[in-house]
Write a protein that holds these residues in place. Structure first.
Motif, short mmCIF file in Angstrom:
data_model
loop_
_atom_site.label_atom_id
_atom_site.label_comp_id
_atom_site.label_asym_id
_atom_site.label_seq_id
_atom_site.Cartn_x
_atom_site.Cartn_y
_atom_site.Cartn_z
N ALA A 1 -7.34 5.21 -3.76
CA ALA A 1 -7.57 4.59 -2.46
C ALA A 1 -7.30 3.08 -2.50
N LEU A 2 -7.70 2.44 -3.58
CA LEU A 2 -7.48 1.00 -3.67
C LEU A 2 -5.98 0.67 -3.82
N ARG B 1 -3.64 2.33 -2.43
CA ARG B 1 -3.06 2.45 -1.08
C ARG B 1 -3.31 1.18 -0.30
N LEU B 2 -4.48 0.59 -0.53
CA LEU B 2 -4.81 -0.66 0.14
C LEU B 2 -3.87 -1.78 -0.36
N LEU B 3 -3.52 -1.70 -1.66
CA LEU B 3 -2.62 -2.71 -2.22
C LEU B 3 -1.18 -2.45 -1.78
N GLY B 4 -0.86 -1.18 -1.44
CA GLY B 4 0.47 -0.85 -0.96
C GLY B 4 1.56 -0.97 -2.01
N THR C 1 3.80 0.79 -5.29
CA THR C 1 4.17 2.10 -5.85
C THR C 1 3.51 2.27 -7.22
N ARG D 1 7.74 6.01 -5.53
CA ARG D 1 7.70 5.98 -4.07
C ARG D 1 6.28 5.80 -3.53
N ARG D 2 5.33 6.50 -4.15
CA ARG D 2 3.97 6.51 -3.60
C ARG D 2 3.01 5.68 -4.45
N PRO D 3 1.92 5.21 -3.85
CA PRO D 3 0.92 4.50 -4.65
C PRO D 3 0.00 5.48 -5.38
N LEU E 1 -3.29 11.86 4.29
CA LEU E 1 -4.16 12.30 3.19
C LEU E 1 -4.47 13.79 3.32
N ASP F 1 4.12 9.94 4.87
CA ASP F 1 4.53 10.50 3.57
C ASP F 1 3.76 9.91 2.40
N GLY F 2 2.83 9.00 2.67
CA GLY F 2 2.03 8.46 1.56
C GLY F 2 2.82 7.55 0.65
N SER F 3 4.01 7.12 1.09
CA SER F 3 4.80 6.23 0.23
C SER F 3 4.23 4.81 0.31
N ALA F 4 4.64 3.98 -0.64
CA ALA F 4 4.18 2.59 -0.63
C ALA F 4 4.65 1.89 0.64
N TRP G 1 2.19 2.65 3.27
CA TRP G 1 0.91 1.96 3.09
C TRP G 1 1.02 0.45 3.24
N ARG G 2 2.25 -0.06 3.24
CA ARG G 2 2.39 -1.50 3.52
C ARG G 2 2.22 -1.77 5.01
N GLU H 1 -10.94 6.40 3.29
CA GLU H 1 -11.50 6.72 1.97
C GLU H 1 -12.36 5.55 1.51
N PRO I 1 -13.00 3.41 -1.38
CA PRO I 1 -12.34 3.22 -2.68
C PRO I 1 -13.34 2.97 -3.81
N VAL J 1 -6.02 -7.88 -2.87
CA VAL J 1 -5.41 -7.12 -1.77
C VAL J 1 -4.49 -8.04 -0.97
N LEU K 1 -2.98 -10.79 -2.01
CA LEU K 1 -1.81 -11.14 -2.84
C LEU K 1 -0.81 -9.98 -2.87
N ALA K 2 -1.33 -8.75 -3.07
CA ALA K 2 -0.43 -7.59 -3.14
C ALA K 2 0.24 -7.35 -1.79
N GLY L 1 1.41 -9.57 0.04
CA GLY L 1 2.41 -10.63 0.26
C GLY L 1 1.82 -11.90 0.83
N VAL M 1 -9.42 -4.87 4.18
CA VAL M 1 -8.44 -4.29 5.10
C VAL M 1 -7.84 -5.38 6.00
N ARG N 1 -5.08 -8.31 4.55
CA ARG N 1 -3.65 -8.07 4.34
C ARG N 1 -3.00 -7.78 5.69
#
Lengths: 505, 211
Positions: A359-360, A362-365, A367, A501-503, B54, B70-73, B76-77, B84, B86, B101, B103-104, B106, B147, B150
């Protein structure tokens, strides 16, 4: 008017003794069914027999060699004996050492049951364990220092002294548990004593070890035994007023470990240890600045800065393979891999947690691959430095053939780090796998597979392991082969074993 | 008409014999907010889990930004969620989690945004604490701070007012209105009519009593 016949504030009489209550509980448990099945006993006995058959002869020769240690190595033996005693004290302090079963802790401790009766079995267990450990250390000392043939009386006096010494250490730890505030000087002993003892073991100073005359052995042992007896009596007497608070934490910790053993689910223990490490530590936020380093790398570096003390212990532990250079073949390689893996594990809790619940992430986004590339930096650095240090000390003090050992250790590091990372990602034990039938009975393969997770990465460490196993002397060409293999193993894992591709880890 | 940020058609999810979502439709336009309401078990969290990818629905379709989640990065960006709870990183303080969070995502952790969030959410005194010692309400504030620290085009929040005391709820509603005013979208579930009223967003009632 009260709805109950007995007043809620009535005092019925003197409380029962802990022994009677335990017997009461035992009877009812026995009526509910045996807690230890014959099958479990068989598996445990078989495991012990197989282990003894496999390692017994070689370790037996190591523990009781045909000849005592040469004159030049006797200071090493003395240093190791002292380190073992300090280690025993450290272990006892970490364990508690007094602890109750969790059900006793919950149901009997907060009752008026006399405390001495409640804690006496726990104290007896600690004293027996410490006496056995002390006797074993003394046995090791006699085996290395006494002339052959060793008279039974000498042997007996030393073992009795060792056992009584173990008891004294246990009683010291119990006293420290009773008053944690006053125990700080005791906890400084390992920090102060272990580094010089390690150095003494490695340097092997010249000069004979002053021996104890045979005639003085009896009085010495008698004095230590008498001291242990008096201290035990004083401690037993004081148990009646032993506080409850210092019993909770060690008892719960033991309960969690027993749960892990009972459920064959050791995977949550690293997280438990990590939580204990951080609990009660006061942290001060350090500002993160934008820069070239990715966030997870900065996170790991922050953790490293906060675990400075552990890094000190790890650096000290790099001398362990050199101290045990005489151990049977393969042990050195195993020690270096284990030590490197421990060093790499310093920052791996985040990976373990992200793998269990992303979950964390995903928050960071980010891969999975980006995160793991970043999370590899600190463990690879730590494992490389540790392996290089261990190999360098080994080469400087052991009887190894000349060669660039430190470079070989440095090259081995990344492979050991990847192994540790893969272990951190391995998650829970898979207990859904079908049982495997063997001639000795069937067993569940899940725990074994969990235990071996990541170990196959060591196929990329063959050059270093072969050299550490004594099969060949390393050369620079051999180091280059190891560098290539480590790089290939790391790249293969990052390309094929991570999600781009996914986190998700 | 602009493409909806979130679109669901004929959504159906069952857990065993219990049908939690039956033939649910929804559209969330860009820059808008929608609040899911309904009794316990009405399927609010389940719907949010479908929207965030999810959970895969057994019937119907969901699209977020015109594509199946699709749950890809990359997904999630653009999407940040509190669906959830965490786990936290041991050895990092509350503030360091939120800075990580940012920093990641951007952002610059030192540009003052984190300070502002901590001030308005009443977290300033807890900055050096570790998440494991926080109360459940304080942890909820921390999660909201993470949340909101970012950038995101869509916030998916499951009962953001949950466990918060009454003083801080209007503050959170204000922060969410700021997110909407900045062009972001918001899909949330809530049990608190006054919180929903403070947001001023339309609602979609789920469950057997949905009208």
């Amino acid at each position: 008017m009260s709805q109950l016949r007995e007043s809620p504030v009535a005092v019925a009489g003197p409380p029962p003794r802990a022994r009677e209550l335990r017997r009461w509980v035992r009877r009812r448990r026995a009526a509910a069914g045996a807690s230890l099945s014959l099958e479990t006993v068989y598996v445990l006995a078989l495991t012990v027999v197989i282990t003894v058959a496999m390692v017994g002869p070689s370790w037996g020769r190591l523990l009781w060699p045909d000849r005592p240690a040469p004159e030049s190595a006797r200071w090493t033996v003395v240093a190791l004996l002292a380190a073992a005693a300090v280690g025993l004290l450290l272990l006892l302090r970490r364990l508690g050492p007094l602890l109750l079963r969790r059900d006793d802790l919950a149901w009997l401790l907060p009752t008026p049951v006399p405390r001495r009766g409640l804690l006496l079995p726990a104290l007896a267990r600690v004293l027996v364990g410490a006496a056995a450990a002390g006797a074993l250390v003394a046995l090791g000392g006699v085996a290395q220092l006494a002339e052959r043939p060793t008279p039974p009386s000498t042997f007996g006096w030393w073992v009795a002294t060792g056992a009584a010494g173990g008891v004294l250490l246990a009683l010291l730890a119990v006293a420290a548990q009773r008053r944690p505030g006053r125990a700080r000087p005791l906890d400084v002993i390992p920090v102060v004593a272990l580094p010089p003892l390690g150095a003494l073991a490695l340097v092997e100073p010249a000069g004979a070890v002053p021996g104890v005359p045979v005639v003085a052995l009896g009085p010495l042992a008698s004095a230590v035994l008498a001291a242990a007896a008096v201290a035990t009596a004083v401690t037993v007497r004081a148990l009646a007023s032993f506080p409850g608070a210092p019993l909770h934490d060690p008892s719960r910790l033991l309960g969690s470990h027993l749960d892990a053993a009972y459920a064959a689910e050791p995977s949550f223990l690293p997280d438990l240890w990590e939580r204990r490490y951080w609990r009660g530590r006061a942290l001060r936020s350090r500002p993160l600045r934008r820069g070239r380093l990715p966030g997870p790398v900065r996170h790991d570096l922050l953790i490293l800065a906060r675990k400075r003390r552990r890094l000190g212990w790890l650096a000290l532990a790099a001398a362990v393979p050199a101290v045990l250079v005489q151990a049977p073949g393969g042990t050195l390689a195993l020690l270096v891999v284990l030590g490197g893996s421990l060093a790499a594990g310093t920052t791996l809790d985040a990976t373990r947690r992200d793998a269990a619940a992303p979950a964390l992430l995903r928050l960071l986004g980010l891969t999975g691959r980006r995160v793991l590339v970043a999370r590899t930096v600190a463990p690879a650095l730590l494992a490389s430095v540790w392996c290089a240090l261990a190999a360098a000390v080994l080469a400087a003090t052991g009887d190894l053939p000349p060669g660039p050992w430190w470079a070989l250790g440095l090259a081995l590091g990344p492979t050991v780090a990847v192994m540790a990372l893969r272990r951190a990602r391995s998650g829970l034990v898979d207990n859904s796998l079908p049982l495997v039938d063997t001639p000795a009975g069937s067993f569940a393969p899940g725990p074994l597979i969990w235990l071996l997770a990541g170990v196959d990465q060591l196929m990329f460490a063959v050059p270093a392991l072969a050299a550490l196993g004594g099969l060949l002397a390393p050369t620079w060409a051999w180091v280059l082969v190891q560098v290539g293999l480590s790089a290939a193993g790391l790249a293969a894992w990052l390309l094929l074993g991570t999600d781009r591709r996914r986190p998700v880890l | 008409m602009p493409t909806p940020v979130v679109s669901a058609r004929g959504l159906g999810v069952s857990f065993g014999s219990v049908a939690v979502l039956v033939d649910v439709d929804l559209d969330l336009p860009p820059g808008a907010a929608l609040c899911l309401t309904g009794a316990n078990g009405a399927g609010k969290s389940t719907l949010l889990r479908c929207v965030t990818g999810l959970l895969t629905p057994q019937a119907g379709t969901v699209s977020v930004f015109g594509a199946t989640p699709d749950g890809s990065a990359t997904f999630w960006r653009r999407v940040a969620t509190t669906v959830e709870q965490p786990t936290w990183y041991l050895g990092l303080t509350v503030r360091e989690h939120v800075e990580l969070v940012r920093l990641a995502g951007g952002g610059d952790p030192a540009d003052g945004h984190v300070d502002e969030l901590f001030a308005v959410l009443g977290l300033a005194a807890l900055a050096d604490a570790t998440p494991d010692v926080l109360s459940s309400g304080q942890r909820q504030r921390m999660l909201l701070a993470a949340v909101l620290a970012r950038p995101s085009d869509l916030l998916v929040l499951d009962e953001p007012e949950q466990r918060l005391d009454t003083e801080i709820r209007p503050v959170v509603a204000g922060l969410l209105r700021d997110h909407l005013a900045g062009g972001g979208s918001l899909l949330l579930a809530s049990h608190d009519p006054s919180f929903v009223a403070a947001l001023g967003c339309p609602t979609l009632r789920l469950g057997a009593d949905a009208s």
